[in-house]
Design a protein around this motif. Structure first.
Motif, PDB file in Angstrom:
ATOM      1  N   ILE A   1      99.766  82.022 161.384  1.00  0.00           N
ATOM      2  CA  ILE A   1      99.213  80.975 160.527  1.00  0.00           C
ATOM      3  C   ILE A   1      98.663  79.882 161.438  1.00  0.00           C
ATOM      4  N   ILE A   2      97.386  79.574 161.279  1.00  0.00           N
ATOM      5  CA  ILE A   2      96.774  78.511 162.093  1.00  0.00           C
ATOM      6  C   ILE A   2      96.771  77.251 161.241  1.00  0.00           C
ATOM      7  N   GLY A   3      97.510  76.239 161.670  1.00  0.00           N
ATOM      8  CA  GLY A   3      97.526  74.966 160.949  1.00  0.00           C
ATOM      9  C   GLY A   3      98.768  74.814 160.090  1.00  0.00           C
TER      10      GLY A   3
ATOM     11  N   SER B   1      99.813  71.114 154.624  1.00  0.00           N
ATOM     12  CA  SER B   1     100.505  71.431 153.368  1.00  0.00           C
ATOM     13  C   SER B   1     100.212  72.857 152.909  1.00  0.00           C
ATOM     14  N   CYS B   2      99.002  73.350 153.161  1.00  0.00           N
ATOM     15  CA  CYS B   2      98.690  74.716 152.734  1.00  0.00           C
ATOM     16  C   CYS B   2      99.396  75.726 153.637  1.00  0.00           C
ATOM     17  N   GLY B   3      99.247  75.543 154.946  1.00  0.00           N
ATOM     18  CA  GLY B   3      99.854  76.488 155.881  1.00  0.00           C
ATOM     19  C   GLY B   3     101.366  76.545 155.751  1.00  0.00           C
TER      20      GLY B   3
ATOM     21  N   ILE C   1     103.448  80.227 163.705  1.00  0.00           N
ATOM     22  CA  ILE C   1     102.612  79.142 163.191  1.00  0.00           C
ATOM     23  C   ILE C   1     102.085  78.369 164.391  1.00  0.00           C
ATOM     24  N   ILE C   2     100.779  78.262 164.503  1.00  0.00           N
ATOM     25  CA  ILE C   2     100.168  77.538 165.621  1.00  0.00           C
ATOM     26  C   ILE C   2      99.642  76.211 165.090  1.00  0.00           C
ATOM     27  N   GLU C   3     100.181  75.131 165.622  1.00  0.00           N
ATOM     28  CA  GLU C   3      99.813  73.794 165.119  1.00  0.00           C
ATOM     29  C   GLU C   3      99.346  72.928 166.291  1.00  0.00           C
ATOM     30  N   GLY C   4      98.096  72.440 166.135  1.00  0.00           N
ATOM     31  CA  GLY C   4      97.498  71.688 167.235  1.00  0.00           C
ATOM     32  C   GLY C   4      98.183  70.363 167.506  1.00  0.00           C
ATOM     33  N   GLY C   5      98.718  69.749 166.455  1.00  0.00           N
ATOM     34  CA  GLY C   5      99.350  68.444 166.664  1.00  0.00           C
ATOM     35  C   GLY C   5     100.775  68.585 167.177  1.00  0.00           C
TER      36      GLY C   5
ATOM     37  N   GLY D   1      99.888  67.966 158.993  1.00  0.00           N
ATOM     38  CA  GLY D   1      98.489  67.685 158.675  1.00  0.00           C
ATOM     39  C   GLY D   1      98.330  66.366 157.942  1.00  0.00           C
ATOM     40  N   GLY D   2      97.547  66.442 156.825  1.00  0.00           N
ATOM     41  CA  GLY D   2      97.239  65.204 156.107  1.00  0.00           C
ATOM     42  C   GLY D   2      98.212  64.901 154.992  1.00  0.00           C
ATOM     43  N   ALA D   3      99.406  65.512 155.036  1.00  0.00           N
ATOM     44  CA  ALA D   3     100.286  65.378 153.863  1.00  0.00           C
ATOM     45  C   ALA D   3     101.443  64.431 154.106  1.00  0.00           C
TER      46      ALA D   3
ATOM     47  N   ALA E   1     101.734  71.414 169.146  1.00  0.00           N
ATOM     48  CA  ALA E   1     100.971  70.922 170.316  1.00  0.00           C
ATOM     49  C   ALA E   1     100.213  72.071 170.981  1.00  0.00           C
ATOM     50  N   THR E   2      99.924  73.081 170.183  1.00  0.00           N
ATOM     51  CA  THR E   2      99.248  74.299 170.656  1.00  0.00           C
ATOM     52  C   THR E   2      98.057  74.566 169.746  1.00  0.00           C
ATOM     53  N   THR E   3      96.900  74.798 170.344  1.00  0.00           N
ATOM     54  CA  THR E   3      95.666  74.943 169.560  1.00  0.00           C
ATOM     55  C   THR E   3      95.135  76.370 169.636  1.00  0.00           C
TER      56      THR E   3
ATOM     57  N   PRO F   1      87.805  66.518 163.869  1.00  0.00           N
ATOM     58  CA  PRO F   1      87.880  66.873 165.299  1.00  0.00           C
ATOM     59  C   PRO F   1      88.379  68.312 165.500  1.00  0.00           C
ATOM     60  N   PHE F   2      89.365  68.713 164.724  1.00  0.00           N
ATOM     61  CA  PHE F   2      89.874  70.086 164.858  1.00  0.00           C
ATOM     62  C   PHE F   2      89.645  70.870 163.577  1.00  0.00           C
ATOM     63  N   GLY F   3      89.209  70.221 162.525  1.00  0.00           N
ATOM     64  CA  GLY F   3      89.202  70.870 161.217  1.00  0.00           C
ATOM     65  C   GLY F   3      88.252  72.031 161.134  1.00  0.00           C
ATOM     66  N   ALA F   4      88.583  72.909 160.206  1.00  0.00           N
ATOM     67  CA  ALA F   4      87.725  74.052 159.860  1.00  0.00           C
ATOM     68  C   ALA F   4      87.414  74.914 161.078  1.00  0.00           C
ATOM     69  N   PHE F   5      88.358  74.978 162.006  1.00  0.00           N
ATOM     70  CA  PHE F   5      88.076  75.661 163.278  1.00  0.00           C
ATOM     71  C   PHE F   5      87.635  77.101 163.062  1.00  0.00           C
ATOM     72  N   THR F   6      88.397  77.855 162.296  1.00  0.00           N
ATOM     73  CA  THR F   6      88.177  79.305 162.248  1.00  0.00           C
ATOM     74  C   THR F   6      86.855  79.655 161.578  1.00  0.00           C
TER      75      THR F   6
ATOM     76  N   MET G   1      91.911  73.272 152.598  1.00  0.00           N
ATOM     77  CA  MET G   1      90.609  72.610 152.663  1.00  0.00           C
ATOM     78  C   MET G   1      89.624  73.263 153.628  1.00  0.00           C
ATOM     79  N   GLU G   2      90.128  74.090 154.542  1.00  0.00           N
ATOM     80  CA  GLU G   2      89.185  74.814 155.404  1.00  0.00           C
ATOM     81  C   GLU G   2      88.248  75.677 154.552  1.00  0.00           C
ATOM     82  N   LEU G   3      88.796  76.166 153.441  1.00  0.00           N
ATOM     83  CA  LEU G   3      87.981  77.036 152.588  1.00  0.00           C
ATOM     84  C   LEU G   3      86.823  76.285 151.950  1.00  0.00           C
TER      85      LEU G   3
ATOM     86  N   PRO H   1      93.072  62.747 146.804  1.00  0.00           N
ATOM     87  CA  PRO H   1      94.531  62.577 146.947  1.00  0.00           C
ATOM     88  C   PRO H   1      95.360  63.303 145.902  1.00  0.00           C
ATOM     89  N   THR H   2      95.098  64.592 145.701  1.00  0.00           N
ATOM     90  CA  THR H   2      96.036  65.425 144.914  1.00  0.00           C
ATOM     91  C   THR H   2      96.298  66.669 145.760  1.00  0.00           C
ATOM     92  N   PHE H   3      97.570  67.135 145.730  1.00  0.00           N
ATOM     93  CA  PHE H   3      97.965  68.163 146.694  1.00  0.00           C
ATOM     94  C   PHE H   3      98.415  69.474 146.045  1.00  0.00           C
ATOM     95  N   GLY H   4      98.283  69.573 144.720  1.00  0.00           N
ATOM     96  CA  GLY H   4      98.728  70.805 144.074  1.00  0.00           C
ATOM     97  C   GLY H   4      97.970  72.016 144.554  1.00  0.00           C
TER      98      GLY H   4
HETATM   99  O1  48N Z   1      96.430  68.958 156.066  1.00  0.00           O
HETATM  100  P1  48N Z   1      95.416  69.760 156.804  1.00  0.00           P
HETATM  101  O2  48N Z   1      94.238  69.061 157.370  1.00  0.00           O
HETATM  102  O3  48N Z   1      94.827  70.949 155.907  1.00  0.00           O
HETATM  103  P2  48N Z   1      95.358  71.585 154.549  1.00  0.00           P
HETATM  104  O4  48N Z   1      94.245  72.436 154.045  1.00  0.00           O
HETATM  105  O5  48N Z   1      96.705  72.165 154.731  1.00  0.00           O
HETATM  106  O6  48N Z   1      95.536  70.311 153.564  1.00  0.00           O
HETATM  107  C1  48N Z   1      94.411  69.509 153.311  1.00  0.00           C
HETATM  108  C2  48N Z   1      94.920  68.246 152.641  1.00  0.00           C
HETATM  109  O7  48N Z   1      95.722  67.498 153.554  1.00  0.00           O
HETATM  110  C3  48N Z   1      93.752  67.405 152.253  1.00  0.00           C
HETATM  111  O8  48N Z   1      92.811  67.287 153.019  1.00  0.00           O
HETATM  112  C4  48N Z   1      93.830  66.625 150.959  1.00  0.00           C
HETATM  113  C5  48N Z   1      94.206  67.486 149.778  1.00  0.00           C
HETATM  114  N1  48N Z   1      92.578  65.952 150.788  1.00  0.00           N
HETATM  115  C6  48N Z   1      91.511  66.478 150.314  1.00  0.00           C
HETATM  116  C7  48N Z   1      90.268  65.680 150.375  1.00  0.00           C
HETATM  117  O9  48N Z   1      89.464  65.760 149.448  1.00  0.00           O
HETATM  118  O10 48N Z   1      90.134  64.909 151.373  1.00  0.00           O
HETATM  119  O11 48N Z   1      96.187  70.529 157.968  1.00  0.00           O
HETATM  120  C8  48N Z   1      95.469  71.302 158.899  1.00  0.00           C
HETATM  121  C9  48N Z   1      96.332  71.437 160.134  1.00  0.00           C
HETATM  122  C10 48N Z   1      96.474  70.111 160.909  1.00  0.00           C
HETATM  123  O12 48N Z   1      97.848  69.851 161.125  1.00  0.00           O
HETATM  124  C11 48N Z   1      95.725  70.351 162.200  1.00  0.00           C
HETATM  125  O13 48N Z   1      96.337  69.727 163.320  1.00  0.00           O
HETATM  126  C12 48N Z   1      95.829  71.860 162.333  1.00  0.00           C
HETATM  127  O14 48N Z   1      95.721  72.353 161.018  1.00  0.00           O
HETATM  128  N2  48N Z   1      94.723  72.478 163.076  1.00  0.00           N
HETATM  129  C13 48N Z   1      94.901  73.370 164.069  1.00  0.00           C
HETATM  130  N3  48N Z   1      96.030  73.861 164.615  1.00  0.00           N
HETATM  131  C14 48N Z   1      95.871  74.755 165.607  1.00  0.00           C
HETATM  132  N4  48N Z   1      94.672  75.170 166.060  1.00  0.00           N
HETATM  133  C15 48N Z   1      93.527  74.699 165.542  1.00  0.00           C
HETATM  134  N5  48N Z   1      92.350  75.109 165.992  1.00  0.00           N
HETATM  135  C16 48N Z   1      93.615  73.750 164.485  1.00  0.00           C
HETATM  136  N6  48N Z   1      92.706  73.074 163.742  1.00  0.00           N
HETATM  137  C17 48N Z   1      93.400  72.300 162.894  1.00  0.00           C
END
Ligand code: 48N
Length: 310
Positions: free
Chosen positions: A71-73, A76-78, A96-100, A105-107, A168-170, A226-231, A275-277, A288-291
């Motif tokens: 699982i990359i990321g 909340s979804c991962g 689970i590989i998490e860059g931070g 993430g944003g949760a 801390a691994t990307t 900066p790191f989003g939507a990598f894949t 949100m990568e999708l 700001p809804t996380f369901g």
């Molecule tokens: O929380 P995020 O960014 O992503 P999701 O999809 O789990 O949740 C998204 C959610 O927080 C929202 O954006 C809310 C619902 N807002 C929506 C809106 O309209 O704004 O988590 C992604 C994780 C982060 O922790 C990154 O550090 C990590 O993925 N990540 C990576 N980890 C490893 N390698 C990478 N290349 C990488 N890129 C991102």
């Protein structure tokens, strides 16, 4: 609950930390009685600590070099997907590989700087599953602090013996295979590096990456940033996808249904959720809804498990 009262009178007897009355427990049940005057930890040598950490880390690297699921990321979804997968298939190794340094993430906040987290029903069913309390507001529920959801799902995921979080691994690239007869691309693992190295490939001598092989990858790296939507961006740069549709404007009702319903295996060996999708499909953002994050994780877990049912 009254604040803990430290007894201040020095006395030959052990100075007890006297705790105020906490729920039904008496102070004796949970007071930590120490003779603070003569208090000392058990002895240790620094190298013992180093060996305790590195022995385990390198054993995990060796064990998860061949994983069943990556699982990359750890947003909340991962994390939601990891919980469902680890509970459903304790026989599978999940990396689970998490860059931070800090997963989540944003949760950690509900939106802007506000701490409460809103989830629209039926995402309350996932909160019930992981035993996160909430206020029921009819069509939606409110978790009093987003960090309560994130810390709870994180702690439960980390407690599973078949899960290893590499933070801390990307992921800085994908392992790919081409079907010899059809030429179809399949994703077969990830290429990783320390995040600080990944961030500085341009300004320091090259440091090659590490790899993890796995038959199925779930990418939940969030929307662009900066790191989003990598894949999905990497799929485009390697010519495996034409172009990203790009995340659209905010529309809660449209966005959350689209993300959950759209969560799927987008190329063989790669499921994308969260949100990568939205970057790949051009779905709206929900703000700001996380369901949808929780239930996209649940649906992503279904899509991943389907690979093992084939
Ligand atoms: O929380 P995020 O960014 O992503 P999701 O999809 O789990 O949740 C998204 C959610 O927080 C929202 O954006 C809310 C619902 N807002 C929506 C809106 O309209 O704004 O988590 C992604 C994780 C982060 O922790 C990154 O550090 C990590 O993925 N990540 C990576 N980890 C490893 N390698 C990478 N290349 C990488 N890129 C991102």
């Amino acid at each position: 609950m009254s604040p803990p009262v430290l007894s201040t009178t020095a006395s030959p007897a052990p100075t007890a930390v006297k705790l105020g009355k906490i729920s039904n427990a008496t102070a004796n049940d949970i007071a930590i009685k120490q003779d603070w005057e003569s208090f000392t930890f058990k002895p240790i040598r620094e190298s013992t600590v180093s060996r305790a950490m590195t022995k385990r880390y390198f054993a995990d690297l060796e064990k998860y070099a061949e994983s069943d699921i990556v699982i990359i990321g750890a947003g909340s979804c991962g994390l939601s997907a990891a919980y469902v997968l680890a509970k459903a298939r304790p026989d599978l190794k999940i990396a689970i590989i998490e860059g931070g340094v800090a997963p989540g993430g944003g949760a950690w906040l509900g939106g802007q700087l506000f701490s409460a987290m809103v989830m629209r029903k039926p995402a309350d069913e996932f909160l019930d599953e992981i035993q996160v309390p909430y206020e029921d507001e009819g069509d939606y529920v409110v978790v009093k602090h987003a960090a309560l959801f994130t810390s709870t799902v994180l702690s439960k995921v980390l407690a599973f013996p078949n899960v290893k979080l590499f933070n801390a691994t990307t992921v800085e690239d994908l392992i790919t295979r081409r079907d010899p007869s059809t030429g179809q691309l399949r994703i077969a693992g990830v290429v990783t590096n320390w995040t600080l190295v990944s961030m500085h490939h341009d300004d320091q001598s090259c440091m090659d990456p590490n790899t993890i092989n796995a038959p199925i990858i779930l990418s939940t790296t969030g929307h662009d940033g900066p790191f989003g939507a990598f894949t999905v961006k990497r799929l485009v740069s390697m010519g495996a996808a034409e172009k990203l549709q790009g995340m659209q404007g905010l529309d809660m009702n449209t966005a959350e249904d689209a993300i959950v319903k759209g969560t799927r295996e987008i190329v063989p060996g790669l499921v994308v959720g969260g949100m990568e999708l939205s970057e790949f499909d051009g779905a709206n953002r929900m703000g700001p809804t996380f369901g949808a994050m929780a239930l996209s994780g649940v649906k992503a877990a279904d899509a991943v498990l389907a690979v093992f049912d084939e």
